[in-house]
Design an enzyme around this catalytic site. Structure first.
Site, mmCIF file in Angstrom:
data_model
loop_
_atom_site.group_PDB
_atom_site.id
_atom_site.type_symbol
_atom_site.label_atom_id
_atom_site.label_comp_id
_atom_site.label_asym_id
_atom_site.label_seq_id
_atom_site.Cartn_x
_atom_site.Cartn_y
_atom_site.Cartn_z
ATOM 1 N N VAL A 33 -27.057 92.006 -19.510
ATOM 2 C CA VAL A 33 -25.802 91.509 -18.928
ATOM 3 C C VAL A 33 -25.075 92.575 -18.111
ATOM 4 O O VAL A 33 -25.244 93.776 -18.334
ATOM 5 C CB VAL A 33 -24.839 90.932 -20.005
ATOM 6 N N ASP A 34 -24.254 92.088 -17.181
ATOM 7 C CA ASP A 34 -23.449 92.983 -16.349
ATOM 8 C C ASP A 34 -21.989 93.026 -16.800
ATOM 9 O O ASP A 34 -21.245 93.924 -16.397
ATOM 10 C CB ASP A 34 -23.478 92.503 -14.887
ATOM 11 N N ALA A 35 -21.588 92.011 -17.567
ATOM 12 C CA ALA A 35 -20.177 91.950 -17.974
ATOM 13 C C ALA A 35 -20.054 91.461 -19.405
ATOM 14 O O ALA A 35 -20.837 90.614 -19.861
ATOM 15 C CB ALA A 35 -19.407 91.016 -17.038
ATOM 16 N N LYS A 75 -25.389 86.511 -16.589
ATOM 17 C CA LYS A 75 -25.338 87.966 -16.755
ATOM 18 C C LYS A 75 -24.052 88.399 -17.461
ATOM 19 O O LYS A 75 -23.582 89.536 -17.307
ATOM 20 C CB LYS A 75 -25.420 88.645 -15.380
#
Lengths: 309, 309
Positions: free
Chosen positions: B27-29, B249
């Site tokens: 994941v990005d967040a 993500k």
């Protein structure tokens, strides 16, 4: 017969001279709702004294069954008298009285207390039945709770009784919820059906009824209440035992479909909807409605007025 | 994937070293709920500063999404700072802000007013968005209504916004109901899901949440509200547009199944339930539960603690 509130088809008709006569001939007792049937607020509905007098002269037993728990039976006697109607306490069945009777018939221990979210009427009936109460309109009226505090409730509270409380606040809702959730076997008693029941703007635009407070407590407790008012059969069971009248020989007269008419139907009474209260003819005829009275008429006066034609 | 809150089978597992690593890598967040995740009342949950620092150092975007509308984003910034956390306003998505954004995105006319049943946070966000408000915690706090009076509401009120109001009373409930029922096209906006959402006695025994007030108003208005808080996708739509991050993500971290986890699932995020708030492991595993996170763990600190093992 429309037993269990599930009539097979929408069959209802406007009361006529013929059906008014046959209705009166076929029953021994009339059960009247009060708000929207006998009176609206402080005002007597036209023709009520004549209706009561005529039905009594025909030998009919007249009983008054109301889900308005704000008054006790004694307070209702005074209201009837103020409006010029002679009605005695024994013929009044308010849901405030029903709540006290429910505790009595279920052997609620005298050393337990009830917490009341509601008006004086409930407190008075509880006290007459010998139960100590906390709460009521003034109890905790101005209290506020700190969210960060773990609030404890009186462990001797074994029942929470809920009606309309115009002094409702966060403290009362929270305290009632704590009792119901945390005191083992604490009863959750509702004097009216949950949800919204008033719908007629012409009469009154106060939408905050007991059912709304009950809905709020259903959400916070995640429990369903024991309803002692209409449409529950609780009051009917008392009536039948006390007066030994077969429900098939009774006519329930009311202005609400999902309390009055359903109450009568569930017991096997004849039912008459009057349009002088919260239900309009279009609401009765609306496809979404599935509760049908045997008859409907604009107001109770028609019961006797139609006899003359 | 458990989209639309209807997973095909109960599959969830305790977060492990392996899954913590793979979750962070995928994941990005991270989207964090606040109450029960970052803090409990006025107290920071152990290890939170380290978690935020570690995730930031790994390049993750951290966002905070709360259904607690009692504060505005400015007030939340202060709370984060008071607790020693550096979080900026643009990364906070409270349902108080969501309510104001909803009006803005739906071109709510500037000459219309909002009636607020709730705390200061809603009033502040409404005012920042340029809308005039009535109500709020102090508005009509001590007013009482006469049942027999036909009460009128301000016809310029075009929206009623509801959150937790610890000064709730009959007047406020009635006024909100009148606006929703009688003002044409008046919006009924809820900052939280209807019903009861708090369940953990260890943390807090205040059961009167926003959802209870919303339930009461659902009953009195006979309408369902527009929910702008979780689990509605409203906030997610804003996040996606503003930060251009694919929900696949993102990882939603929360302590409530029917708001946080459902919100994440509906959007297609990864979901992590922490047991530091209202949901217990037994509630998660209860057969009556049908909302399953991808992973669960006792508290957010485990996200980084597990990386070390």
């Amino acid at each position: 017969m429309a037993a269990n509130g599930a009539p097979s088809s929408p069959s209802f008709e406007a009361l006529s001279s013929r059906t008014a006569r046959s209705l009166i001939d076929s029953v021994d007792a009339f059960l009247f709702d009060c708000d929207g049937v006998i009176w609206t607020g402080h005002k007597l509905i036209d023709g009520v004294p004549e209706v009561l007098q005529t039905l009594r002269s025909l030998g009919k037993k007249l009983l008054f069954v109301t889900n308005n728990a704000s008054k006790s039976r004694n307070q209702y006697v005074k209201k009837f008298h103020t409006l010029g109607l002679d009605v005695c306490k024994d013929d009044i069945f308010s849901s405030s009285f029903a709540a006290a009777m429910f505790l009595k018939l279920n052997n609620f221990p005298q050393n337990k207390k009830a917490y009341v979210v509601g008006a004086e009427g409930i407190l008075e009936e509880m006290n007459l039945a010998g139960y100590a109460c906390l709460g009521g309109p003034e109890g905790g009226k101005n209290m506020e709770l700190d969210l960060s505090l773990l609030t404890e409730c009186d462990k001797s509270i074994g029942a929470v009784v809920v009606g309309l409380d115009k002094h409702i606040n966060h403290h009362k809702l929270q305290y009632a919820t704590l009792c119901i959730r945390e005191n083992p076997d604490c009863l959750f008693i509702a004097t009216d059906a949950a949800g919204h029941l008033l719908a007629n703007l012409e009469q009154c635009s106060d939408y905050q009824c007991a059912g709304c407070t009950i809905s709020s407590l259903c959400a916070s407790t995640e429990k369903e209440p024991i309803v002692v008012g209409k449409p529950s059969s609780f009051i009917m069971d008392i009536l039948v035992e006390r007066f030994q009248i077969n429900p098939a020989k009774m006519c329930m007269v009311g202005d609400r479909l999902n309390t009055d008419i359903l109450f009568g139907q569930n017991a096997g009474c004849k039912t008459l909807l009057v349009l002088s209260g919260v239900t309009t003819l279009s609401a009765l005829q609306d496809p979404s409605n599935d509760i049908y009275p045997n008859y409907y008429t604009s107001n109770v006066f028609n019961i006797v007025e139609l006899l003359r034609t």
